[in-house]
Design an enzyme around this catalytic site. Structure first.
Site, PDB file in Angstrom:
ATOM      1  CD  GLU A 177      -5.059 -18.373 -12.077  1.00  0.00           C
ATOM      2  OE1 GLU A 177      -6.474 -18.830 -11.326  1.00  0.00           O
ATOM      3  OE2 GLU A 177      -4.385 -19.367 -12.482  1.00  0.00           O
ATOM      4  CD  GLU A 216      -1.886 -20.233  -7.811  1.00  0.00           C
ATOM      5  OE1 GLU A 216      -2.171 -21.273  -8.467  1.00  0.00           O
ATOM      6  OE2 GLU A 216      -1.693 -19.399  -8.469  1.00  0.00           O
TER       7      GLU A 216
HETATM    8  C1  GLA Z   1      -5.680 -20.912  -9.906  1.00  0.00           C
HETATM    9  C2  GLA Z   1      -5.385 -19.811  -7.882  1.00  0.00           C
HETATM   10  C3  GLA Z   1      -5.389 -20.559  -6.905  1.00  0.00           C
HETATM   11  C4  GLA Z   1      -5.872 -21.894  -6.794  1.00  0.00           C
HETATM   12  C5  GLA Z   1      -5.407 -22.701  -7.693  1.00  0.00           C
HETATM   13  C6  GLA Z   1      -6.567 -24.079  -7.635  1.00  0.00           C
HETATM   14  O1  GLA Z   1      -3.816 -21.423  -9.781  1.00  0.00           O
HETATM   15  O2  GLA Z   1      -4.199 -19.021  -8.585  1.00  0.00           O
HETATM   16  O3  GLA Z   1      -4.909 -19.873  -5.982  1.00  0.00           O
HETATM   17  O4  GLA Z   1      -7.160 -21.665  -6.397  1.00  0.00           O
HETATM   18  O5  GLA Z   1      -6.074 -22.385  -8.925  1.00  0.00           O
HETATM   19  O6  GLA Z   1      -5.989 -24.814  -8.527  1.00  0.00           O
END
Ligand code: GLA
Length: 626
Positions: free
Chosen positions: A143, A298
């Site tokens: 991210e 995710e």
């Molecule tokens: C992001 C991060 C993960 C986690 C999620 C929690 O997507 O990439 O590591 O912290 O948020 O929602």
């Protein structure tokens, strides 16, 4: 085969737990895990000292069980030794505060020491695992989105500006520094937009966002090229979504082998699934500008963390959301994370395997979803859209500058309702950058496109199909400089209107248009210059206009009004949904030769018979509730 799995963080658990993990993964139908995303401290406990034995064992174990690995470069979370050795590589916020380790993302992407450390760990991982049979793809970083205002950033920002403007005069001109005595006399005087006394310069802010996107992309490309030097596995990174993310998905898409998004809707029910559909349409559209393939890297298997706390997930929702992604073209859907953490910052984050263990509603649903995905006949082809919604991160960023004529002006709040109205109508759509070749679409929708370059303006004005433009569009160029002579600047002629005045309205005030629909928030004094009014305000002045195939919506419509308007616009352009509406709770999406019908509602729905569809005697197929 659709990808199915999660972030897997075995470093949080003693080794005996790993075999239980893998056995349960098999039960759930997991075929891919993202490994090592936050494992830097474990992999390199001190500078240049590597510990791969544990990762070797995890990779082997996964491979022996038929589970592929999406191996991460762990650079989103530098270990404490790194920040103590290189305090200049810690991020500095806009107030000049240098942050310290203790969370994650404590790095400055422009700091030389950080870059060197990232190159080193990526090289080590690539060398060791390039030929491992479990390796399915590479997950660079996590991210991208950390902002920094430090001195390293200042140097990199100036380099970027030099490449963009060449001469300081050109920068002074582009930033309109004649306003408030901001003229720069030397490059060294230019800083990142650190905290200042009053309103900052919007062009300065925007260029800093553009710079951050390019700078982070440079970081990604460096890691990607290191990995490619050893391995042919596809390289991706997971896009976050939000106003804080300084990543322009359109330019990044060209550099990725696979688009990956993280999708955490922060609304319940219909709002949540509209967000899912939007995220998926956007991801598919990014992919169409680059690698063609995309996946959900995710999502949350249960409660989702939102700004207002945790949002509960009703039974079955993760299945419906996952299938909605697949319907819109996803190559698979993963979760954060596999096993719920017992401690650490996200100990209350949902997981495929919750704290309660396998005897839990979530794990049962996770297993059922794994079966569903496995048994799905292979989905080929793509969704075919005849409508495009223009999506422009630069307009989003430009509209985040303070000093706009109304605090209610918000880019996402302009685009999302338009997408949601199409969703309600069951009309498939793509997102497209304003300079895309749009000739394959019948309808192009332009909500809130505040900033348009000359190139984008020419492209949209020359588009031969039905064009609908919303208020606060076409107003400034890429230097955030107003296009003079009347609003909506760049689109006046195409729309056949001229606006000489804006009239922002106070919050909570609504009024009825001649169509019976409700408007609020925004009004303009529109003069018809060829167009005709199709809806007027109570005083008879134009609110919505039409000039041949060009529509202008100069006010904010309520959601039902927007849906009615769009139904009329797309119908007039000959666009219809794949099946007639089955009600607001039933999502219907065609992907290639498959029709996905998802019942989000609490009542069974009867599907009408259709030629070529196998349906039981009686001509109806009943889709149960949820
Ligand atoms: C992001 C991060 C993960 C986690 C999620 C929690 O997507 O990439 O590591 O912290 O948020 O929602």
């Amino acid at each position: 085969m659709l990808y199915y799995g999660a972030d897997y963080n075995p470093e949080q658990w003693p080794e005996p737990v790993w075999s239980e993990d893998v056995a349960l993964m098999r039960r759930a139908g997991v075929n891919l895990v993202s490994l090592g995303v936050f494992a830097w401290a474990r992999l390199e406990p001190s500078e240049g000292e590597y510990r791969f034995d544990w990762l070797d064992r995890v990779m082997d174990l996964l491979h022996d069980n038929g589970i592929g690995v999406n191996l991460a470069t762990p650079t989103a979370s530098p270990p404490p030794w790194f920040s103590l050795a290189h305090p200049d590589a810690l991020p500095v916020n806009r107030d000049g505060v240098r942050l310290v380790h203790g969370s994650r993302d404590t790095y400055c992407v422009s700091a030389p020491a950080y870059r060197t450390a990232c190159d080193r760990i990526a090289t080590q991982l690539a060398r060791r695992y390039a030929d491992h049979p479990a390796l399915a793809m590479w997950h660079v970083h996590n991210e991208y989105g950390t902002w920094c205002y430090c001195d390293h950033t200042a140097v990199a920002f100036r380099d970027w500006l030099r490449r963009r403007y060449r001469e300081l005069d050109a920068l002074n001109d582009a930033w309109t520094t004649s306003f408030w005595s901001q003229g720069y006399g030397a490059w060294e005087q230019v800083l990142p937009p650190r905290a200042t006394q009053y309103l900052p310069n919007p062009a300065h802010l925007l260029d800093y966002r553009r710079f951050l996107s390019d700078e982070m992309l440079g970081h990604f490309v460096r890691a990607r090229d290191i990995l490619r030097g050893f391995s042919r596995a596809p390289v991706t990174t997971n896009f976050a979504f939000g106003g804080w993310v300084p990543v322009n998905g359109w330019s990044w898409a060209k550099e990725l082998d696979l688009i990956a998004i993280d999708c955490y809707p922060d609304a319940a029910g219909r709002g949540g699934r509209q967000q899912v559909a939007f995220a998926a349409d956007l991801a598919r559209s990014y992919a169409s500008q680059g690698p063609d393939k995309w996946m959900v890297m995710e999502q949350a298997a249960d409660m989702t963390m939102t700004a207002d706390g945790h949002l509960a997930r009703p039974a079955g929702e993760l299945t419906r959301h996952t299938l909605a992604h697949v319907a819109r073209g996803a190559s698979g859907a993963m979760f954060f994370q596999w096993r719920a953490s017992a401690g650490g910052a996200e100990l209350w984050h949902a997981a495929m395997l919750p704290h309660a263990g396998p005897r839990s509603r979530v794990f049962r649903e996770v297993c059922a979803l794994g079966r569903t995905l496995r048994e799905l006949p292979e989905v080929r082809g793509e969704t075919h859209s005849e409508v495009a919604v223009i999506w422009d991160p630069e307009s989003w960023w430009a509209m985040q500058a303070p000093g706009l004529p109304s605090p209610s002006l918000d880019y996402l709040d302009a685009v999302a309702p338009v997408h949601a109205a199409l969703y309600r109508l069951g009309i498939a759509c793509d997102c497209a950058p304003p300079t895309a070749d749009l000739t394959g679409y019948r309808v192009v929708l332009v909500p809130g496109l505040y900033l348009v370059s000359d190139e984008a303006a020419a492209n949209l004005n020359g588009y031969p199909g039905t064009l609908a433009v919303w208020y606060f569009s076409g107003l400034v160029d890429e230097r955030v400089r107003v296009r003079p002579g009347g609003y909506p600047g760049a689109f006046r002629e195409r729309l056949g209107v001229r606006v000489d005045q804006f009239a922002p309205q106070p919050p909570g005030v609504g009024w009825e248009l001649s169509t019976g629909d409700t408007a609020s928030t925004w009004r303009e004094s529109v003069t018809l210059d060829g167009a005709v009014a199709v809806a007027t305000h109570p005083d008879g002045t134009p609110a919505i206009t039409r000039y041949g195939d060009s529509w202008y919506v100069s006010t904010r419509l309520s959601d039902p009004g927007l849906t009615r308007l769009l139904a009329g616009i797309v119908a007039a352009a000959g666009v219809s949904p794949p099946v007639p509406s089955l009600g607001g709770d039933v999502e219907v999406v065609r992907r290639g030769g498959s029709l996905f019908v998802i019942n989000h509602g609490d009542h069974p729905v009867e599907l009408p018979s259709a030629p070529g569809r196998t349906v039981p005697a009686g001509g109806f197929l009943t889709l149960p509730a949820y």
